[in-house]
Design a protein around this motif. Structure first.
Motif, mmCIF file in Angstrom:
data_model
loop_
_atom_site.group_PDB
_atom_site.id
_atom_site.type_symbol
_atom_site.label_atom_id
_atom_site.label_comp_id
_atom_site.label_asym_id
_atom_site.label_seq_id
_atom_site.Cartn_x
_atom_site.Cartn_y
_atom_site.Cartn_z
ATOM 1 N N THR A 131 0.936 -1.154 0.084
ATOM 2 C CA THR A 131 0.034 0.004 0.065
ATOM 3 C C THR A 131 0.884 1.099 -0.218
ATOM 4 N N VAL A 132 0.353 2.195 -0.311
ATOM 5 C CA VAL A 132 1.079 3.834 -0.132
ATOM 6 C C VAL A 132 1.478 3.988 1.149
ATOM 7 N N GLY A 133 2.644 4.168 1.157
ATOM 8 C CA GLY A 133 3.363 4.529 2.616
ATOM 9 C C GLY A 133 4.397 3.412 3.117
ATOM 10 N N GLU A 134 4.061 2.439 2.520
ATOM 11 C CA GLU A 134 4.924 1.248 2.811
ATOM 12 C C GLU A 134 6.526 1.205 2.144
ATOM 13 N N THR A 135 7.392 0.529 2.733
ATOM 14 C CA THR A 135 8.735 0.360 2.110
ATOM 15 C C THR A 135 9.011 -0.762 1.334
ATOM 16 N N LEU A 136 10.041 -0.534 0.451
ATOM 17 C CA LEU A 136 10.584 -1.545 -0.352
ATOM 18 C C LEU A 136 12.280 -1.722 -0.080
ATOM 19 N N THR A 137 12.655 -2.737 -0.094
ATOM 20 C CA THR A 137 14.184 -3.058 -0.056
ATOM 21 C C THR A 137 14.674 -3.320 -1.501
ATOM 22 N N VAL A 138 15.243 -2.478 -1.951
ATOM 23 C CA VAL A 138 15.911 -2.958 -3.450
ATOM 24 C C VAL A 138 17.369 -3.141 -3.415
ATOM 25 N N ASP A 139 17.645 -3.906 -4.396
ATOM 26 C CA ASP A 139 19.041 -4.431 -4.336
ATOM 27 C C ASP A 139 19.741 -4.127 -5.754
ATOM 28 N N ALA A 140 20.488 -3.273 -5.976
ATOM 29 C CA ALA A 140 21.138 -2.937 -7.233
ATOM 30 C C ALA A 140 22.808 -2.876 -7.260
ATOM 31 N N ASP A 141 23.177 -3.843 -7.972
ATOM 32 C CA ASP A 141 24.666 -4.223 -7.885
ATOM 33 C C ASP A 141 25.182 -4.464 -6.587
ATOM 34 N N GLY A 142 24.364 -5.099 -5.859
ATOM 35 C CA GLY A 142 24.895 -5.512 -4.634
ATOM 36 C C GLY A 142 24.612 -4.482 -3.417
ATOM 37 N N ARG A 143 24.121 -3.149 -3.974
ATOM 38 C CA ARG A 143 23.932 -2.254 -2.672
ATOM 39 C C ARG A 143 22.271 -2.337 -2.338
ATOM 40 N N GLN A 144 21.976 -2.425 -1.392
ATOM 41 C CA GLN A 144 20.675 -2.385 -0.781
ATOM 42 C C GLN A 144 20.274 -0.882 -0.329
ATOM 43 N N GLN A 145 19.045 -0.780 -0.460
ATOM 44 C CA GLN A 145 18.383 0.550 -0.205
ATOM 45 C C GLN A 145 17.123 0.405 0.038
ATOM 46 N N THR A 146 16.547 0.946 1.049
ATOM 47 C CA THR A 146 15.087 0.943 1.359
ATOM 48 C C THR A 146 14.544 2.227 0.762
ATOM 49 N N VAL A 147 13.461 2.042 -0.021
ATOM 50 C CA VAL A 147 12.644 3.259 -0.533
ATOM 51 C C VAL A 147 11.189 3.245 -0.247
#
Length: 309
Positions: free
Chosen positions: A85-101
C-alpha cells in the motif's frame, strides 16, 4: 534525445540553444531505466527523472510525486500483485547495494513491473549513473526538422528524433466517437420515424375528423411533432439519469478488473450544461424523426383519411 556526450546534464544540455538561437530549448526530463530486485527475489524496472516532470503525463491518483531521496511511486497493479500500500517501504538491491525506498504515491499507469522515482533516489541505488535520454520541449511554431538538424550537426553522437504526434491520434479518436454518435442518433431517429408512421396509420380516422372540423395541415404537423417531442423529453428524463448511474458503476468495475484506479475527474464528467444538451438532443431527435411522417399525413385529404371508415 539519447546518447548525450560525457558530462552533459539537464542544465548543461541547454547549450544546444546556441545551435539554433531562434528556437526555445527546454530540457524537460531525463530518464534512466534500471533493473532492481524486490526482497532479493523479484526483478522489476525503475525509471528515474530529473528536470521538469510536469510534462511526463503521469497522473497522480493517490499521494504525491517523489520529492526527495528514497521516494518512489507505482501503479495500482504493482501494489495489488505484491500486497503493498502507499506508505510502505521496499528494499531494493542494485549491483549488490541494498537501499530502502518508500512508496509515496500511486500513478495512473498500467504496468505491474515499473517503479518511478527521481534523480536523488538514483544517486542512492546507483550513484554515478548518467541520463540515457532527454525530452526537449520546443516553443510554439518551432521548425522541428531544423532543430533536429542543428542538434545532429552540433554533435553526431546525439540521436535526436521527433516525439510521437499525439494530436493526430486524439483527432482520430474524436472522429470515431463523432461517427458513432451520429450513427446512434440516426438509428434513434429512424426508430421514432417508424413509431410515428405506425401511429399515424392507427389514427387516420381521428386525424380525418380533426381536419374535418377545421384543423390545418400545419396544425396537424405541429401536434404530431410536439407529441413525439414530449415522448423524447420523457425518454431523456428517464434515460439520462440511468446512463449517468451506469457510467458511475461500469467504469470503476472495468478499472477494477484491469487492476487500475481511475481519478475522480473521469467519473464526474456530466455537468449541468452537458446534461441539458443531452436532454435537448433527445427531444430534437424525436421531433426530427416525427416531422416527415407528420408532414405526409397532414397532406391527406379528409376523404382519404376517412376512406376506410
Amino acid at each position: 534525445m539519447g546518447a548525450a556526450p560525457a558530462g552533459w546534464g539537464v542544465e548543461e544540455i541547454g547549450r544546444l540553444d546556441r545551435l539554433a538561437s531562434a528556437l526555445r530549448f527546454t530540457a524537460e526530463a531525463a530518464e534512466q531505466a534500471w533493473p532492481h530486485r524486490l526482497g532479493g527475489t523479484e526483478t522489476f524496472l525503475a525509471r528515474f527523472y530529473r528536470g521538469d516532470t510536469t510534462s511526463l503525463g503521469y497522473e497522480m491518483v493517490d499521494g504525491h510525486w517523489p520529492a526527495g531521496p528514497g521516494e518512489v511511486v507505482v501503479s495500482e497493479r504493482f501494489l495489488r500483485q505484491r500486497g503493498f500500500t502507499v506508505g510502505e517501504t521496499l528494499t531494493v538491491d542494485a549491483d549488490g547495494r541494498q537501499q530502502t525506498v518508500r512508496i509515496v504515491g500511486k500513478v495512473l499507469m498500467n504496468s505491474a513491473n515499473m517503479v518511478l522515482s527521481n534523480w536523488e533516489t538514483l544517486a542512492l541505488v546507483a550513484p554515478g549513473t548518467r541520463a540515457t535520454s532527454y525530452e526537449v520541449g520546443l516553443g510554439r511554431g518551432t521548425d522541428t526538422s531544423a532543430f533536429l538538424t542543428a542538434v545532429k550537426a552540433g554533435d553526431p553522437g546525439l540521436d535526436a528524433v521527433p516525439a510521437n504526434d499525439a494530436d493526430s491520434f486524439i483527432a482520430v479518436m474524436f472522429g470515431i466517437v463523432t461517427v458513432l454518435t451520429l450513427m446512434l442518433g440516426t438509428v434513434a431517429a429512424l426508430g421514432v420515424f417508424n413509431t410515428v408512421v405506425l401511429n399515424t396509420r392507427e389514427r387516420r380516422r381521428d386525424l380525418g375528423m380533426l381536419k374535418s372540423i377545421g384543423m390545418t395541415p400545419r396544425q396537424v404537423v405541429l401536434m404530431m411533432v410536439l407529441s413525439m417531442a414530449a415522448l423524447g423529453a420523457a425518454g431523456s428524463l428517464l434515460g439520462i439519469p440511468l446512463g449517468v448511474v451506469m457510467h458511475r458503476l461500469a467504469l470503476p468495475a472495468i478499472a477494477h478488473a484491469a487492476q487500475l484506479v481511475i481519478p475522480d475527474r473521469m467519473l464526474h464528467i456530466y455537468h449541468p450544461p452537458v446534461l441539458a444538451l443531452l436532454a435537448l438532443a433527445g427531444i430534437g431527435i424525436a421531433a426530427f424523426g416525427a416531422f416527415l411522417p407528420a408532414r405526409s399525413v397532414a397532406r391527406l385529404t379528409i376523404a382519404e383519411a376517412l376512406h376506410n371508415e
